[in-house]
Enzyme design. Structure first.
Site, PDB file in Angstrom:
ATOM      1  N   HIS A   1      -3.426   6.432  -5.063  1.00 55.95           N
ATOM      2  CA  HIS A   1      -4.182   5.414  -5.796  1.00 55.95           C
ATOM      3  C   HIS A   1      -5.274   6.065  -6.653  1.00 55.95           C
ATOM      4  O   HIS A   1      -6.457   5.762  -6.537  1.00 55.95           O
ATOM      5  CB  HIS A   1      -4.793   4.390  -4.840  1.00 55.95           C
ATOM      6  CG  HIS A   1      -5.095   3.076  -5.513  1.00 55.95           C
ATOM      7  ND1 HIS A   1      -5.729   2.038  -4.885  1.00 55.95           N
ATOM      8  CD2 HIS A   1      -4.848   2.635  -6.775  1.00 55.95           C
ATOM      9  CE1 HIS A   1      -5.865   1.017  -5.706  1.00 55.95           C
ATOM     10  NE2 HIS A   1      -5.326   1.356  -6.868  1.00 55.95           N
TER      11      HIS A   1
ATOM     12  N   GLU B   1       8.205   5.221   3.826  1.00 56.56           N
ATOM     13  CA  GLU B   1       9.598   5.444   3.427  1.00 56.56           C
ATOM     14  C   GLU B   1       9.699   6.089   2.048  1.00 56.56           C
ATOM     15  O   GLU B   1      10.590   6.900   1.805  1.00 56.56           O
ATOM     16  CB  GLU B   1      10.368   4.115   3.461  1.00 56.56           C
ATOM     17  CG  GLU B   1      10.497   3.512   4.849  1.00 56.56           C
ATOM     18  CD  GLU B   1      11.115   4.508   5.837  1.00 56.56           C
ATOM     19  OE1 GLU B   1      12.142   5.140   5.493  1.00 56.56           O
ATOM     20  OE2 GLU B   1      10.566   4.653   6.940  1.00 56.56           O
TER      21      GLU B   1
ATOM     22  N   ARG C   1       0.328  -2.445  -9.021  1.00 63.20           N
ATOM     23  CA  ARG C   1       0.166  -2.832  -7.629  1.00 63.20           C
ATOM     24  C   ARG C   1       1.439  -2.481  -6.869  1.00 63.20           C
ATOM     25  O   ARG C   1       2.553  -2.679  -7.365  1.00 63.20           O
ATOM     26  CB  ARG C   1      -0.119  -4.340  -7.493  1.00 63.20           C
ATOM     27  CG  ARG C   1      -1.545  -4.747  -7.839  1.00 63.20           C
ATOM     28  CD  ARG C   1      -2.535  -4.252  -6.802  1.00 63.20           C
ATOM     29  NE  ARG C   1      -3.924  -4.601  -7.126  1.00 63.20           N
ATOM     30  CZ  ARG C   1      -4.751  -3.838  -7.797  1.00 63.20           C
ATOM     31  NH1 ARG C   1      -4.330  -2.670  -8.279  1.00 63.20           N
ATOM     32  NH2 ARG C   1      -5.998  -4.205  -8.004  1.00 63.20           N
TER      33      ARG C   1
END
Length: 403
Positions: A272, A260, A231
């Site tokens: 993902h 960033e 996660r």
């Protein structure tokens, strides 16, 4: 007829398990009995009163308002392990390209387009800028030894790595699946200090948010390579970027993109992809559907994140009912429930009770039909959250432990 609402595209092979003569499945459906979901955000969703269960075709349930569901007696299922192999394979790939700058090399080679016959010589000349170490003989630290972590640890051993694992909450099943050659870290700090590579496989909770931060990064070897396919919130991105800029971290690979991070050298962000394989999607759908069917038809609970595992494997009495009662985990609940049944002269043929944290769940087989006043009396017990009765029938839906 049970009504199932799908909030995402669910693998058709999984949905095909629902018998069409007793289940209606649609994305738009009134008063569903259950919801099947993948990544759809449900925190602001008005969940109908008719919903008895929500099944997430995946392991994480961050998109589901679990506490609110628990208060309403809605059982939330997930599918741990169904996508484990898919994630494991991507982690192993990340181990390799965190060491060997394969992605950078592939991007650079494309800049040679238009050079024609010069390309082989130019590629040979430029390859020196993409040197990286082998993983064989290096030490991998695996934080979290559930289904995915254990598989990563075992396969990393096969690739010639020395593996150290840390999981103070490892399950019996997890321990059985883990190779005896995986070294046990007595403390997390010991693992952080000894490893060349670290991969994280723990759930994100309020306690684990920002788990990898400046304090822990300082404990690690200089030049460590870190993988996060669990996660995004487990890593403090600002602290990670600072550690990369200081040379403390050689490479960070994550499946959770961030503005960033994308701007930072030596960070590899993937979109993902962990469970993005047709096999994983099918496996998750199969498991979610089987668990829902077993719950709706038999009252059994397997792989719930908010209610205990609880099941009766025998058939429901054909002339009776099975009571499914969710309640707060407080004293004298069983006594009050059985007293109401006894006062109604109802015979209990099977019964089981299990608890998990603040909630408990009861399955009670009664040999006769119940009157409405019995259900009302059960619901009125202080601490009872939900009561459901399943009538006896000739068939049950078998679900094996492997499911």
């Amino acid at each position: 007829m049970f009504k199932i609402q799908t909030l995402n595209k669910i693998a058709p092979e999984g949905l095909a398990l629902f018998p069409r003569d007793s289940y209606e499945i649609a994305s738009e459906i009134l008063n569903p009995d259950a919801v099947l979901v993948r990544s759809a955000e449900m925190h602001e969703t008005d969940i109908p009163m008719s919903v008895k269960a929500i099944a997430r075709a995946g392991a994480g349930v961050n998109n589901i308002p679990v506490p609110k569901c628990t208060e309403k007696g809605i059982v939330v299922f997930n599918t741990p392990g169904a996508n484990a192999n898919a994630v494991k394979e991507l982690v192993l790939a990340a181990l390799l390209f965190s060491s060997r700058p394969v992605t950078k090399a592939a991007e650079w080679v494309k800049t040679l387009i238009g050079k024609g016959d010069e390309i082989p010589a130019l590629a040979e000349k430029g390859k020196s800028q993409f040197v990286g170490p082998e993983i064989k003989g290096k030490t991998l630290g695996v934080i979290g030894l559930g289904a995915i972590g254990a598989m990563v640890a075992n396969d990393a051993l096969a690739l010639g790595m020395d593996v150290i694992g840390y999981d103070p909450f490892i399950s019996v099943d997890g321990a059985w699946s883990l190779s005896c050659n995986v070294h046990k870290a007595e403390t997390l700090d010991a693992l952080l200090a000894k490893t060349d590579y670290i991969t994280i496989h723990i759930p994100q909770t309020n306690e684990t948010k920002g788990f990898i931060n400046a304090e822990k990064l300082r404990l690690m070897k200089k030049g460590v390579r870190i993988l996060n396919f669990a996660r995004g919130g487990l890593v403090n991105n600002a602290d990670m970027i600072a550690a990369i800029n200081e040379g403390q971290v050689a490479c960070y690979v994550t499946d959770f993109a961030d503005e960033e991070l994308l701007k930072t050298e030596n960070v590899i962000c993937l979109p993902h992809l962990g469970a993005s394989t047709p096999e994983a999607e099918d496996n998750c759908a199969f498991m979610a559907v089987r668990q829902l069917m077993d719950f709706l038809e038999n009252g059994n609970i397997t792989n719930s994140v908010n209610f205990p595992k609880c099941r009766i494997d025998g058939p429901i009495p054909q002339d009776g009912v099975r009571l499914c009662i969710a309640n707060k985990n407080v004293p004298n609940m069983i006594g009050q429930i059985t007293s109401i049944l006894a006062n109604a002269k109802l015979n209990i043929s099977s019964m089981t009770n299990q608890n998990k944290a603040d909630v408990a769940y009861n399955l009670i087989d009664v040999e006769d039909k119940l009157g409405p006043e019995v259900i009302e009396n059960l619901i009125n017990i202080d601490g009872v959250i939900a009561v459901r009765e399943i009538p006896g029938r000739k068939h049950t839906i078998p679900v094996t432990e492997e499911d």
